[in-house]
Design a protein around this motif. Structure first.
Motif, PDB file in Angstrom:
ATOM      1  N   GLU A 217      -0.440 -26.204 -19.731  1.00  0.00           N
ATOM      2  CA  GLU A 217      -1.115 -27.102 -20.739  1.00  0.00           C
ATOM      3  C   GLU A 217      -1.398 -26.850 -22.225  1.00  0.00           C
ATOM      4  O   GLU A 217      -0.396 -27.676 -23.448  1.00  0.00           O
ATOM      5  N   ARG A 218      -1.897 -25.476 -22.467  1.00  0.00           N
ATOM      6  CA  ARG A 218      -2.166 -25.355 -23.776  1.00  0.00           C
ATOM      7  C   ARG A 218      -0.695 -24.982 -24.515  1.00  0.00           C
ATOM      8  O   ARG A 218      -0.681 -26.056 -25.334  1.00  0.00           O
ATOM      9  N   ARG A 219       0.367 -24.143 -23.511  1.00  0.00           N
ATOM     10  CA  ARG A 219       1.518 -23.882 -24.011  1.00  0.00           C
ATOM     11  C   ARG A 219       2.280 -25.343 -24.179  1.00  0.00           C
ATOM     12  O   ARG A 219       3.005 -25.694 -25.272  1.00  0.00           O
ATOM     13  N   GLU A 220       2.340 -26.023 -23.589  1.00  0.00           N
ATOM     14  CA  GLU A 220       3.218 -27.306 -23.186  1.00  0.00           C
ATOM     15  C   GLU A 220       2.984 -27.857 -24.928  1.00  0.00           C
ATOM     16  O   GLU A 220       3.098 -28.653 -25.527  1.00  0.00           O
ATOM     17  N   ALA A 221       0.983 -27.808 -25.179  1.00  0.00           N
ATOM     18  CA  ALA A 221       1.147 -29.216 -26.526  1.00  0.00           C
ATOM     19  C   ALA A 221       1.673 -27.586 -27.693  1.00  0.00           C
ATOM     20  O   ALA A 221       2.555 -28.418 -28.622  1.00  0.00           O
ATOM     21  N   ILE A 222       1.715 -26.537 -27.537  1.00  0.00           N
ATOM     22  CA  ILE A 222       2.400 -26.392 -28.824  1.00  0.00           C
ATOM     23  C   ILE A 222       3.827 -26.566 -29.026  1.00  0.00           C
ATOM     24  O   ILE A 222       4.647 -26.095 -30.064  1.00  0.00           O
ATOM     25  N   HIS A 223       4.387 -26.551 -27.290  1.00  0.00           N
ATOM     26  CA  HIS A 223       5.881 -26.634 -27.923  1.00  0.00           C
ATOM     27  C   HIS A 223       6.238 -27.835 -27.774  1.00  0.00           C
ATOM     28  O   HIS A 223       6.990 -27.864 -28.592  1.00  0.00           O
ATOM     29  N   MET A 224       5.060 -28.865 -27.751  1.00  0.00           N
ATOM     30  CA  MET A 224       5.385 -30.828 -27.846  1.00  0.00           C
ATOM     31  C   MET A 224       5.378 -30.277 -30.353  1.00  0.00           C
ATOM     32  O   MET A 224       6.210 -30.891 -30.503  1.00  0.00           O
ATOM     33  N   LEU A 225       4.260 -29.262 -30.743  1.00  0.00           N
ATOM     34  CA  LEU A 225       4.215 -29.443 -31.884  1.00  0.00           C
ATOM     35  C   LEU A 225       5.522 -28.953 -32.301  1.00  0.00           C
ATOM     36  O   LEU A 225       5.872 -29.243 -33.442  1.00  0.00           O
ATOM     37  N   LYS A 226       5.744 -27.945 -31.559  1.00  0.00           N
ATOM     38  CA  LYS A 226       7.043 -27.109 -32.381  1.00  0.00           C
ATOM     39  C   LYS A 226       8.772 -27.495 -32.493  1.00  0.00           C
ATOM     40  O   LYS A 226       8.700 -27.986 -33.191  1.00  0.00           O
ATOM     41  N   GLU A 227       8.797 -28.695 -31.447  1.00  0.00           N
ATOM     42  CA  GLU A 227       9.599 -29.765 -30.997  1.00  0.00           C
ATOM     43  C   GLU A 227       9.309 -30.829 -32.478  1.00  0.00           C
ATOM     44  O   GLU A 227      10.547 -31.541 -32.962  1.00  0.00           O
ATOM     45  N   ALA A 228       8.249 -31.463 -32.614  1.00  0.00           N
ATOM     46  CA  ALA A 228       8.217 -32.099 -34.115  1.00  0.00           C
ATOM     47  C   ALA A 228       8.096 -31.450 -35.194  1.00  0.00           C
ATOM     48  O   ALA A 228       7.816 -32.198 -36.238  1.00  0.00           O
ATOM     49  N   GLY A 229       8.541 -30.066 -34.942  1.00  0.00           N
ATOM     50  CA  GLY A 229       8.812 -29.605 -36.868  1.00  0.00           C
ATOM     51  C   GLY A 229       7.290 -28.509 -36.894  1.00  0.00           C
ATOM     52  O   GLY A 229       8.062 -28.894 -38.058  1.00  0.00           O
ATOM     53  N   PHE A 230       7.106 -28.620 -36.342  1.00  0.00           N
ATOM     54  CA  PHE A 230       5.471 -27.919 -36.322  1.00  0.00           C
ATOM     55  C   PHE A 230       5.842 -26.235 -36.661  1.00  0.00           C
ATOM     56  O   PHE A 230       5.363 -25.879 -35.691  1.00  0.00           O
ATOM     57  N   ALA A 231       7.056 -25.889 -37.441  1.00  0.00           N
ATOM     58  CA  ALA A 231       7.446 -24.266 -36.981  1.00  0.00           C
ATOM     59  C   ALA A 231       6.765 -23.400 -37.439  1.00  0.00           C
ATOM     60  O   ALA A 231       5.167 -23.511 -38.455  1.00  0.00           O
ATOM     61  N   GLY A 232       6.378 -21.895 -37.059  1.00  0.00           N
ATOM     62  CA  GLY A 232       5.311 -21.123 -37.784  1.00  0.00           C
ATOM     63  C   GLY A 232       5.228 -20.532 -39.161  1.00  0.00           C
ATOM     64  O   GLY A 232       5.854 -21.881 -40.244  1.00  0.00           O
TER      65      GLY A 232
END
Ligand code: ATP
Ligand code: MG
Length: 274
Positions: A217-232
């Protein structure tokens, strides 16, 4: 002859004047220190070196450092942690929160007293928290209390009496203003406390506070943020920039409702970035 009991009694008597405000310190580090980035350890380590310097070098009885960074980045908690770890017999926090409703002259007197008390102890740490609020800085019209500023300028540069050593740790969110009014030159060194600006650090915090029941679930949340454009962090277009203080309070809000924690947290973070 002075025996151990006498010595212990003397310590007791000396306590109110010297005193380490354990509770006060504990309160500002309430949520502990999460080591979400190497920079956190670097700041604590540099702080420890300054403590060592004050303790051992006879040439530098006064050492001062400014912790600066955006609001909520963790400046107060890190400053208090460094102070607490010193184990010096005198540790005091000068905070605007304890001076609410004080007149200008009462503030000057309170600040002066803390420093005067510190001069009675062989080794002291004084944390001067949130300088811009201590001097009542108001962006509108760029006004501030000149009396408090002058007091700080004097005390920040004043060597403690012979045989006494003092470490001053100050915090501020408005470093540029401090240099405008001539305050930043008085510090021996500076450390920048950065916000959380990459997903690796964010994920570390999420793991540490156990917001999600599973790592999936944590990884999924991080994935959502990545999709939203919050890159590294190395991506210049990254919009993630949040102080640990705010992140922790968002996390606690998200925790109130166990359903869709991920959705709500990412929603809040995305809202922040827009
Ligand atoms: P302000 O700009 O409002 O003065 P601040 O930068 O002083 O805020 P703090 O008041 O120190 O921020 O809040 C940081 C909070 O986050 C504290 O509750 C602290 O316990 C917690 N915390 C967790 N990890 C860290 C960390 N690595 N560094 C600093 N604080 C941390
Ligand atoms: Mg603070």
């Amino acid at each position: 002859r002075v025996n151990r009991t006498d010595f212990m009694n003397a310590l007791e008597e000396v306590h109110p004047a010297f005193g380490v405000s354990e509770e006060e310190l504990q309160q500002v580090i309430q949520n502990g220190i999460i080591h979400f980035d190497t920079v956190v350890d670097e700041i604590l380590r540099s702080g420890q070196l300054l403590v060592e310097q004050v303790k051992s070098s006879t040439r530098t009885p006064l050492v001062s450092v400014l912790l600066h960074g955006p609001p909520g980045a963790g400046k107060t908690a890190l400053g208090a942690s460094i102070a607490q770890a010193s184990q010096f017999p005198f540790i005091k926090l000068i905070s605007p929160d304890s001076m609410v409703g004080f007149s200008e002259s009462q503030k000057v007197a309170a600040i002066t007293k803390v420093f005067a008390d510190s001069y009675k102890s062989p080794l002291s740490v004084v944390v001067v928290d949130n300088i811009e609020r201590l001097i009542d800085w108001t962006p509108m019209g760029a006004r501030f209390s000149n009396a408090v500023l002058q007091t700080l300028l004097v005390l920040l540069g004043k060597r403690p009496p012979k045989g006494r050593r003092l470490l001053i740790i100050a915090t501020s969110s408005t470093r540029s203003i401090l240099s405008d009014i001539g305050l930043s030159d008085t510090f021996d060194s500076e450390m920048r406390v950065p916000p959380i600006a990459n997903l690796t650090a964010l994920e570390y915090v999420l793991r540490e506070v156990e917001l999600f029941p599973s790592s999936d679930e944590r990884r999924e949340a991080i994935h959502m943020l990545k999709e939203a454009g919050f890159a590294g962090s190395d991506d210049l277009s990254s919009r993630l920039s949040i102080g640990i203080k705010k992140l922790l309070s968002m996390i606690e809000m998200a925790r109130q409702e166990p359903d869709n924690v991920g959705q709500r947290l990412t929603g809040a973070l995305i809202g922040l970035g827009m």
